[in-house]
Design a protein around this motif. Structure first.
Motif, PDB file in Angstrom:
ATOM      1  N   ALA A  53      10.683  11.234  -8.239  1.00 59.70           N
ATOM      2  CA  ALA A  53      10.986  10.033  -7.449  1.00 59.70           C
ATOM      3  C   ALA A  53      11.136  10.357  -5.967  1.00 59.70           C
ATOM      4  CB  ALA A  53      12.265   9.379  -7.984  1.00 59.70           C
ATOM      5  N   VAL A  54      11.756  11.502  -5.654  1.00 62.38           N
ATOM      6  CA  VAL A  54      11.913  11.901  -4.252  1.00 62.38           C
ATOM      7  C   VAL A  54      10.555  12.141  -3.616  1.00 62.38           C
ATOM      8  CG1 VAL A  54      12.707  13.789  -2.782  1.00 62.38           C
ATOM      9  CG2 VAL A  54      14.242  12.804  -4.469  1.00 62.38           C
ATOM     10  N   THR A  55       9.637  12.778  -4.352  1.00 61.55           N
ATOM     11  CA  THR A  55       8.293  13.026  -3.824  1.00 61.55           C
ATOM     12  C   THR A  55       7.584  11.715  -3.504  1.00 61.55           C
ATOM     13  OG1 THR A  55       8.138  15.068  -5.111  1.00 61.55           O
ATOM     14  CG2 THR A  55       6.083  14.128  -4.312  1.00 61.55           C
ATOM     15  N   GLY A  56       7.644  10.761  -4.428  1.00 62.01           N
ATOM     16  CA  GLY A  56       7.018   9.469  -4.180  1.00 62.01           C
ATOM     17  C   GLY A  56       7.673   8.710  -3.049  1.00 62.01           C
ATOM     18  N   MET A  57       8.998   8.740  -3.003  1.00 64.53           N
ATOM     19  CA  MET A  57       9.722   8.034  -1.937  1.00 64.53           C
ATOM     20  C   MET A  57       9.390   8.622  -0.574  1.00 64.53           C
ATOM     21  SD  MET A  57      12.551   8.668   0.205  1.00 64.53           S
ATOM     22  CE  MET A  57      13.489   9.892  -0.697  1.00 64.53           C
ATOM     23  N   ARG A  58       9.313   9.947  -0.496  1.00 64.63           N
ATOM     24  CA  ARG A  58       9.024  10.600   0.778  1.00 64.63           C
ATOM     25  C   ARG A  58       7.649  10.194   1.317  1.00 64.63           C
ATOM     26  NH1 ARG A  58       8.730  15.540  -0.920  1.00 64.63           N
ATOM     27  NH2 ARG A  58      10.943  16.042  -0.847  1.00 64.63           N
ATOM     28  N   VAL A  83       4.139   6.965   5.002  1.00 61.88           N
ATOM     29  CA  VAL A  83       3.011   6.051   5.208  1.00 61.88           C
ATOM     30  C   VAL A  83       3.487   4.756   5.858  1.00 61.88           C
ATOM     31  CG1 VAL A  83       1.313   4.615   3.988  1.00 61.88           C
ATOM     32  CG2 VAL A  83       1.599   7.014   3.363  1.00 61.88           C
ATOM     33  N   LEU A  84       4.642   4.260   5.427  1.00 60.57           N
ATOM     34  CA  LEU A  84       5.168   3.006   5.989  1.00 60.57           C
ATOM     35  C   LEU A  84       5.526   3.168   7.464  1.00 60.57           C
ATOM     36  CD1 LEU A  84       5.854   0.127   5.105  1.00 60.57           C
ATOM     37  CD2 LEU A  84       8.179   0.911   4.625  1.00 60.57           C
ATOM     38  N   LEU A 135       0.825  -1.204   0.000  1.00 58.70           N
ATOM     39  CA  LEU A 135       0.000   0.000   0.000  1.00 58.70           C
ATOM     40  C   LEU A 135       0.862   1.259   0.000  1.00 58.70           C
ATOM     41  CD1 LEU A 135      -2.920   1.076   0.145  1.00 58.70           C
ATOM     42  CD2 LEU A 135      -2.692   1.081   2.638  1.00 58.70           C
ATOM     43  N   ALA A 136       1.941   1.245   0.796  1.00 58.01           N
ATOM     44  CA  ALA A 136       2.848   2.399   0.837  1.00 58.01           C
ATOM     45  C   ALA A 136       3.519   2.613  -0.514  1.00 58.01           C
ATOM     46  CB  ALA A 136       3.895   2.202   1.932  1.00 58.01           C
ATOM     47  N   LEU A 137       3.925   1.528  -1.165  1.00 60.85           N
ATOM     48  CA  LEU A 137       4.540   1.654  -2.490  1.00 60.85           C
ATOM     49  C   LEU A 137       3.545   2.225  -3.501  1.00 60.85           C
ATOM     50  CD1 LEU A 137       6.610  -1.660  -2.682  1.00 60.85           C
ATOM     51  CD2 LEU A 137       7.477   0.670  -2.384  1.00 60.85           C
TER      52      LEU A 137
END
Length: 726
Positions: free
Chosen positions: A395-400, A405-406, A109-111
């Motif tokens: 990518a940084v926005t998505g990773m953050r 969430v995780l 879900l976090a991914l």
């Protein structure tokens, strides 16, 4: 008595003008507040009447979708519904696969939320909003399933029904009650943009415009190109008139970008004509410049409509023939002074740029005039506005967001916090909502302040007002002040973040259910979870590679430089449209990310100008090569063709690594290409309109003049001054 009788009729006219002005300013705000209250009333009544499990989801959807203009509401609703379906489609299989494995489910879900948040940062329009909803819906459906997977499918269906009801109510009220159309804003933007362009172009041709004003206008035009494409998409949802003209509007936007790039290149070329030799060329060109300026000057005095564009197109057809005669007369005048080869090349290049500018202006006028009819041949436009985004920033926005969430989800599972679900859901929502904001950290802070206000209002209503009321009418009267104040905040761009935070979390946490339960402990825990999640999201935006810092400016500068690499090596079909739109979208992001840092904005803007100048010349040079006649002097193996390919490689090296050595190598390559073109015999008359090599020579000389410009960022290299990165 005479004075009294003569002034009496003036009062109604003045009153009407004042009323019209109020209607166009504050009146629109009050109309939006009224529609927001009406929509909330209908949606909440239906949610209670239909006994939906979560009426708060319906109201939250209403206030997320509500926009001042109906086209924006319909477009936002469409992409929200698509995002909801996508989130549902992804979540149900995840629940089926990992119903007994909470950790694996939370990881997946976090991914998924990270991917959706990255999509929101990538697109930054209504498509990006669909990405936000795909992630939010997955969290909304999936998080409760961690504790009760057996009811996940029914919960998913209820969420889709609740969201659909909110979308339906918002769309109907916005389109039917006091509609404020996006098409009106689109018409206004088209008219004012061309009026301002015509005014500044005529002033620049007359030498009455300073460089700083020119840079400001070009930066504004870049932002308006992005805004106009968004308005075009929104107008297609609400107005069949503009739906039939969508291709022409996209073409018009592209032609304006080409027009402004052409004029900037012409202006820069004229500015580089310095000294006595340059003054002779400028003097010879003066009548030609004055003629074009005389055509543009009246257009800078009023808004340009379709009828005005038709008149302009007819006038330009005659003025282009006159301009060609003026250019030839000016060339003869210059030839009488025995100019050098460089002076003659400067004159030819500037004159041909001016002639191409009038041709671009004529194309723009024809497309604008074609909007008067429903169907037109110029509607056949296959290219589209192609936004660009930095892949690392995305990518940084998505990773953050995925990491946040995780971590919050792990804390929820480890502590069994009753309100942990709200905490994780809020973090996912806020990360998506601020992903495409100009300043994500400041937007998250506004959401936090708005949510804090909703906590105060929610606590007051829950325990001091609502328990004393009976019936839906009194309930809505008690809620209406909060809804009206939030809508008033939403109607203003400066305060919209506060309004979103107030209304969303008031609806999510404090809105009473169909059977209300006044539980102070639950309310406190829910608001604590929401405020904690928003605060941690704001903190993560400030600590984990914040998006308004030098690393992003360097990335955007690199992306701007790589647009020239794209112009050299990209597929020729659709290359011009993709180059123009992508470059301006990158500049628009750079301007937004560096708000408050004018020196950074100026540096990135100078790079955009250098990229547009050289990139457009390279693309037109490639297009000229693609349509060469089948004659021996134009063959692929000719020395001038080989020299141009070597120039392309040199330009790629220069814009990948802009240093003095690569600039000198690029200059040597363009000098070699110019020399080989001059040495190539050609059977055609050596005029601009008949000789391909003559046009090739002009493109090459323009590239050389741009490389020699001492004010270009290429002359200073790519190293950032220390004061810009501190």
């Amino acid at each position: 008595m005479t004075t009294s009788s003569s002034s009496a009729p003036a009062l109604p006219g003045a009153f009407r003008r004042g009323l019209d002005e109020w209607a166009q300013s504050e009146g629109m705000t009050w109309a939006f507040i009224f529609k927001a209250l009406l929509t909330a009333f209908i949606a909440q009544w239906l949610a209670y009447r239909l006994e939906l499990p979560q009426a708060n989801t319906v109201l939250a959807t209403v206030f997320i979708v509500m926009q001042p203009e109906s086209g924006q509401v319909l477009a936002k609703s469409f992409y929200r519904f698509l995002g909801t379906l996508l989130g549902l489609t992804v979540t149900v299989p995840l629940i089926a696969l990992f119903a007994q494995e909470r950790v694996l489910f939370l990881l997946c879900l976090a991914l998924w939320i990270g991917v959706c948040t990255a999509g929101a940062a990538r697109y930054r329009d209504f498509r990006g909003y669909g990405c936000v909803l795909a992630g939010y819906t997955a969290a909304l459906i999936g998080l409760p399933a961690i504790a009760a997977p057996q009811g996940a499918f029914m919960q998913a269906l209820w969420r889709v029904l609740e969201i659909s009801l909110g979308i339906l109510c918002s769309g109907l009220v916005s389109a039917l009650i006091l509609p404020q159309n996006s098409s009106t804003s689109l018409r206004r933007l088209l008219a004012t943009r061309f009026r301002d362009f015509a005014g500044f172009a005529s002033a620049a041709l007359a030498g009455q415009l300073d460089g700083q004003r020119l840079e400001q206008l070009n930066a504004r035009f870049a932002g308006e190109a992005v805004a106009l494409d968004n308005l075009r998409n929104a107008s297609a949802f609400e107005d069949p008139h503009f739906r039939l003209r969508s291709g022409r509007l996209g073409r018009l936007n592209h032609e304006f970008m080409v027009l402004s790039t052409r004029f900037h290149g012409l202006h820069q070329l004229l500015q580089r004509l310095q000294g006595e030799a340059g003054e002779q060329v400028r003097t010879a060109l003066a009548p030609c410049l004055a003629g074009v300026g005389a055509v543009l000057a009246p257009l800078g005095q009023h808004l340009c409509r379709e009828a005005d564009a038709e008149v302009l197109a007819l006038r330009l057809e005659g003025s282009q023939r006159e301009l060609m005669q003026q250019i030839r007369a000016a060339r003869r005048q210059l030839a009488a002074q025995q100019p050098s080869d460089e002076q003659l090349l400067d004159f030819n290049t500037a004159a041909e740029q001016l002639y191409r500018f009038t041709g671009d202006l004529h194309d723009y006028a024809l497309t604008h005039a074609s909007l008067r009819v429903h169907r037109h041949a110029r509607e056949q436009w296959q290219d589209s506005f192609t936004p660009r985004a930095n892949s690392l920033a995305t990518a940084v926005t998505g990773m953050r967001s995925a990491l946040l969430v995780l971590l919050l989800g792990g804390f929820w599972i480890a502590t069994a916090w009753p309100s942990g679900e709200t905490c994780v859901l809020t973090a996912a929502m806020v990360a998506g909502l601020v992903a495409s904001a100009p300043s994500p950290r400041h937007q998250a802070l506004k959401l936090l302040i708005g949510a804090l206000g909703s906590a105060l209002a929610g606590g007051l209503l829950q325990f001091w007002v609502l328990p004393w009321l009976d019936g839906f009418a009194l309930l809505f009267c008690a809620l209406a002040p909060v809804f009206a104040f939030g809508a008033w905040l939403l109607a203003r761009s400066q305060t919209a973040g506060y309004g979103t935070g107030l209304l969303l979390w008031f609806c999510i946490v404090a809105l009473p259910a169909n059977l209300p339960a006044y539980d102070f402990q639950r309310l406190f825990n829910e608001y604590l979870a929401a405020l904690l999640a928003i605060g941690l999201t704001t903190l993560s935006l400030a600590l984990i590679l914040p998006p308004d810092r030098p690393w992003l400016w360097r990335c955007l500068e690199h992306d701007l430089r790589m647009r020239v690499v794209f112009a050299v090596s990209g597929r020729l079909k659709g290359l011009g449209a993709g180059f123009e739109s992508g470059t301006r979208d990158l500049l628009n992001q750079a301007q937004v990310s560096a708000v408050g840092r004018p020196e950074v904005q100026r540096r990135l803007q100078r790079w955009m100008f250098a990229v547009l100048e050289i990139g457009q010349a390279v693309i037109e040079l490639r297009q000229e090569q693609a349509r060469l006649p089948a004659e021996p002097c134009y063959g692929e193996g000719m020395p001038w063709q080989v020299a141009i390919r070597a120039l392309g490689r040199a330009l790629v090296r220069l814009f990948i690594q802009p240093d003095e050595g690569n600039r000198l190598r690029a200059l040597a390559a363009v000098e070699q290409a110019i020399a080989t073109v001059r040495q190539t015999p050609e059977t055609r008359p050596p005029q601009f309109d008949s000789s391909p090599l003559r046009r090739v020579l002009s493109y090459l000389h323009f590239i050389r003049s741009s490389l020699l410009d001492p004010h270009s960022p290429l002359a200073a290299g790519s190293r950032w001054p220390v004061r810009l990165v501190d």
